[in-house]
Design an enzyme around this catalytic site. Structure first.
Site, PDB file in Angstrom:
ATOM      1  N   LYS A 111       0.868  -1.179  -0.031  1.00 19.69           N
ATOM      2  CA  LYS A 111       0.043   0.005  -0.053  1.00 19.69           C
ATOM      3  C   LYS A 111       0.718   1.186   0.212  1.00 19.69           C
ATOM      4  CE  LYS A 111      -4.204  -1.569   1.985  1.00 19.69           C
ATOM      5  NZ  LYS A 111      -5.367  -1.497   3.003  1.00 19.69           N
ATOM      6  N   LYS A 192      -6.279 -10.965  -6.109  1.00 20.84           N
ATOM      7  CA  LYS A 192      -7.325 -10.844  -5.343  1.00 20.84           C
ATOM      8  C   LYS A 192      -8.528  -9.882  -5.781  1.00 20.84           C
ATOM      9  CE  LYS A 192      -6.108  -8.264  -1.604  1.00 20.84           C
ATOM     10  NZ  LYS A 192      -5.893  -7.830  -0.239  1.00 20.84           N
ATOM     11  N   LYS A 195     -11.283  -3.820  -3.160  1.00 17.90           N
ATOM     12  CA  LYS A 195     -12.360  -2.597  -2.807  1.00 17.90           C
ATOM     13  C   LYS A 195     -11.414  -1.709  -3.721  1.00 17.90           C
ATOM     14  CE  LYS A 195     -12.925  -3.596   1.797  1.00 17.90           C
ATOM     15  NZ  LYS A 195     -13.304  -3.111   3.017  1.00 17.90           N
TER      16      LYS A 195
HETATM   17  P1  TYM Z   1     -10.698  -5.810   4.819  1.00 12.39           P
HETATM   18  O1  TYM Z   1     -11.866  -4.458   5.094  1.00 12.39           O
HETATM   19  O2  TYM Z   1      -9.805  -5.343   3.704  1.00 12.39           O
HETATM   20  O3  TYM Z   1     -11.367  -6.977   4.450  1.00 12.39           O
HETATM   21  C1  TYM Z   1     -12.425  -7.452   5.118  1.00 12.39           C
HETATM   22  C2  TYM Z   1     -12.510  -9.057   5.222  1.00 12.39           C
HETATM   23  O4  TYM Z   1     -12.565  -9.326   3.728  1.00 12.39           O
HETATM   24  C3  TYM Z   1     -11.579 -10.394   3.441  1.00 12.39           C
HETATM   25  N1  TYM Z   1     -11.115 -10.227   2.114  1.00 12.39           N
HETATM   26  C4  TYM Z   1     -11.422 -11.204   1.336  1.00 12.39           C
HETATM   27  N2  TYM Z   1     -11.623 -12.622   1.358  1.00 12.39           N
HETATM   28  C5  TYM Z   1     -11.703 -13.487   0.375  1.00 12.39           C
HETATM   29  N3  TYM Z   1     -11.438 -12.852  -0.754  1.00 12.39           N
HETATM   30  C6  TYM Z   1     -10.988 -11.584  -1.128  1.00 12.39           C
HETATM   31  N4  TYM Z   1     -10.635 -11.306  -2.413  1.00 12.39           N
HETATM   32  C7  TYM Z   1     -10.956 -10.654   0.162  1.00 12.39           C
HETATM   33  N5  TYM Z   1     -10.759  -9.453   0.124  1.00 12.39           N
HETATM   34  C8  TYM Z   1     -11.021  -9.178   1.268  1.00 12.39           C
HETATM   35  C9  TYM Z   1     -10.566  -9.928   4.406  1.00 12.39           C
HETATM   36  O5  TYM Z   1      -9.687 -11.017   4.670  1.00 12.39           O
HETATM   37  C10 TYM Z   1     -11.260  -9.330   5.766  1.00 12.39           C
HETATM   38  O6  TYM Z   1     -11.353 -10.865   6.283  1.00 12.39           O
HETATM   39  N6  TYM Z   1      -7.266  -5.403   8.378  1.00 12.39           N
HETATM   40  C11 TYM Z   1      -8.665  -5.845   7.915  1.00 12.39           C
HETATM   41  C12 TYM Z   1      -9.812  -5.302   9.011  1.00 12.39           C
HETATM   42  C13 TYM Z   1      -9.443  -5.393  10.337  1.00 12.39           C
HETATM   43  C14 TYM Z   1      -9.511  -6.502  11.298  1.00 12.39           C
HETATM   44  C15 TYM Z   1      -9.454  -6.135  12.482  1.00 12.39           C
HETATM   45  C16 TYM Z   1     -10.243  -7.989  10.716  1.00 12.39           C
HETATM   46  C17 TYM Z   1      -9.282  -4.428  11.451  1.00 12.39           C
HETATM   47  N7  TYM Z   1      -9.034  -4.983  12.581  1.00 12.39           N
HETATM   48  C18 TYM Z   1      -9.519  -7.493  13.479  1.00 12.39           C
HETATM   49  C19 TYM Z   1     -10.010  -8.926  11.749  1.00 12.39           C
HETATM   50  C20 TYM Z   1     -10.192  -8.538  13.114  1.00 12.39           C
HETATM   51  C21 TYM Z   1      -8.990  -5.303   6.586  1.00 12.39           C
HETATM   52  O7  TYM Z   1      -8.467  -4.423   6.144  1.00 12.39           O
HETATM   53  O8  TYM Z   1      -9.984  -6.061   6.000  1.00 12.39           O
END
Ligand code: TYM
Length: 328
Positions: A111, A192, A195
C-alpha cells in the site's frame, strides 16, 4: 463457548470477496460462538478519506452486516471508534511491537509503494488490529487469507505481552476458510478481488443490481480452452467462478465440477451469475429497507455499550499489568 472477533473496513464497495471470505462466515459463526463484529472506521483513516463518505460507508457496512443476516441478539455489532479502548490498547501494543516486525508486513509494503505521503497510521495499522482482537480475548478471528500475516503479528504481540507482563491476553487463532479465502478479481484472476481495484469490472459489489452482476460475470476473464476444471494455478479464472458457485450454492468443489461437466464457459457464467443474483437479491433488498428504518443506529448504540464493557475490562488489566497507576 469460543469467542470471535472480526472487522471490515468501511472503504470502497463491499464485494463478493469480503462476503465469501468474511461476512458470510460471520453469519454462520454467530450460532456457534460468542461473536463481536466491528466496522473498523479508525483503520479507514490510514488513507485520506472524504469525511462525509467515511460516515456514509460506515453505516453502509453496518447495514450490510444486518442485511446479510447478522442478528444483534446473537452477535455484538459495533463501530470501532465508538469503543475508546481500541485506540488506547493500540498505543499500549505499539510499545510492545517492534519496528522490524512491522517492516515485514506485506500489506504495508504494497500500500505504501510509490507513495511519498504515507501516514504513520498505515505503518502501525496492524498493531491497532491486534488491539481490536486482544481486547475481546478472542480465541479466533474469521478472515480472508490476506489477513494471515496481521493475525500472526497479533498473536506474537499477545504472547510477548503475556511473557513480559503476566498472562492477561488470549492468543488468537486465524480462522481462514479452506476455499473462498481468496476470491480473485474478475478482470484479472491472478490477483485478489479488491475494494481498491482500479476498475469496477474487478468485483461484484454486494449492492450491484442484477443486470450489472450478469454483465460483470459474462465479461470475467477466463482462458481459451473451454474445458471446465478446478485448477487455480493453470485455470485461475474458471477456478474462481467454480469457487464462487460452490460457496453460494453450498456444494463442494467436486460436486460443482461434476455439475458443470461437459458444459461450456458460457453456461458456467450464466449459472454462476444466476446463483449470485439469487443470493444477493434478498440482501440488497433488506439493505435498502434497513437503511431507512433507524434500526442500524439502535443496534450500533447497544453494540458499543456491550463491546465497551468487555474491552474496558481487558484494557484496565493491560494497564495495570504494565505498571500504569489507575485513576484515583
Ligand atoms: P478488509 O476490510 O480489507 O476486508 C474485510 C474482510 O474481507 C476479507 N477479504 C477477502 N476474502 C476473500 N477474498 C478476497 N478477495 C477478499 N478481500 C478481502 C479480508 O480478509 C477480511 O477478512 N485489516 C482488516 C480489517 C480489520 C480486522 C481487525 C479484521 C481491522 N481490525 C480485526 C479482523 C480482526 C481489513 O482491512 O479487512
Amino acid at each position: 463457548m469460543k469467542r470471535m472477533l472480526s472487522g471490515i473496513q468501511p472503504t470502497g464497495n463491499l464485494h463478493l470477496g469480503n462476503y465469501l471470505g468474511a461476512l458470510k462466515r460471520f453469519v454462520e459463526l454467530q450460532d456457534e460462538a460468542e461473536c463481536f463484529y466491528c466496522v473498523v472506521d479508525l483503520h479507514a483513516l490510514t488513507v485520506p478519506r472524504d469525511p462525509d463518505e467515511l460516515r456514509e460507508k460506515t453505516l453502509e457496512v453496518a447495514t450490510l452486516y444486518l442485511a446479510a443476516g447478522l442478528d444483534p441478539k446473537k452477535a455484538t455489532l459495533f463501530v470501532q471508534s465508538h469503543v475508546r479502548a481500541h485506540t488506547e490498547a493500540g498505543w499500549l501494543l505499539q510499545c510492545v511491537a517492534r519496528m522490524g516486525e512491522l517492516n515485514r508486513m506485506t500489506q504495508f509494503k504494497e500500500k505504501s509503494q510509490g507513495s511519498d505521503g504515507v501516514v504513520v497510521g498505515l505503518y502501525t495499522y496492524p498493531v491497532l488490529q491486534a488491539a481490536d482482537i486482544v481486547l475481546y480475548q478472542a480465541d479466533a478471528v474469521p478472515v480472508g487469507e490476506d489477513q494471515k500475516q496481521h493475525l500472526e503479528l497479533a498473536r506474537d504481540l499477545a504472547e510477548r505481552f503475556n511473557n513480559r507482563y503476566g498472562k492477561v491476553l488470549t492468543l488468537p487463532e486465524p480462522l481462514i476458510g479452506k476455499i473462498g479465502a481468496r476470491i480473485m478479481g474478475l478482470d484479472n484472476p491472478v490477483k485478489k478481488m479488491s475494494k481498491s481495484a482500479g476498475s469496477e469490472a474487478n468485483y461484484i459489489a454486494l449492492l450491484d443490481e442484477p443486470d450489472v452482476i450478469v454483465k460483470k460475470i459474462k465479461r470475467a476473464v477466463t482462458d481459451s480452452e473451454n474445458c471446465i476444471a478446478y485448477d487455480p494455478e493453470s485455470k485461475p479464472g474458471i477456478s474462481n467462478l467454480l469457487v464462487i458457485y460452490s460457496l453460494i450454492t453450498g456444494q463442494t468443489i467436486e460436486e460443482t465440477v461434476q455439475h458443470f461437466e461437459g458444459k461450456g464457459y458460457g453456461q458456467l457464467k450464466k449459472e454462476v451469475a444466476e446463483a449470485v443474483v439469487e443470493h444477493l437479491t434478498p440482501i440488497r433488498e433488506r439493505y435498502h429497507e434497513l437503511r431507512q428504518s433507524g434500526e442500524v443506529e439502535r443496534v450500533l448504540a447497544e453494540g458499543a455499550e456491550k463491546a465497551s464493557a468487555i474491552a474496558d475490562e481487558t484494557l484496565a488489566r493491560m494497564k495495570e499489568a504494565m505498571g500504569l497507576v489507575p485513576p484515583f
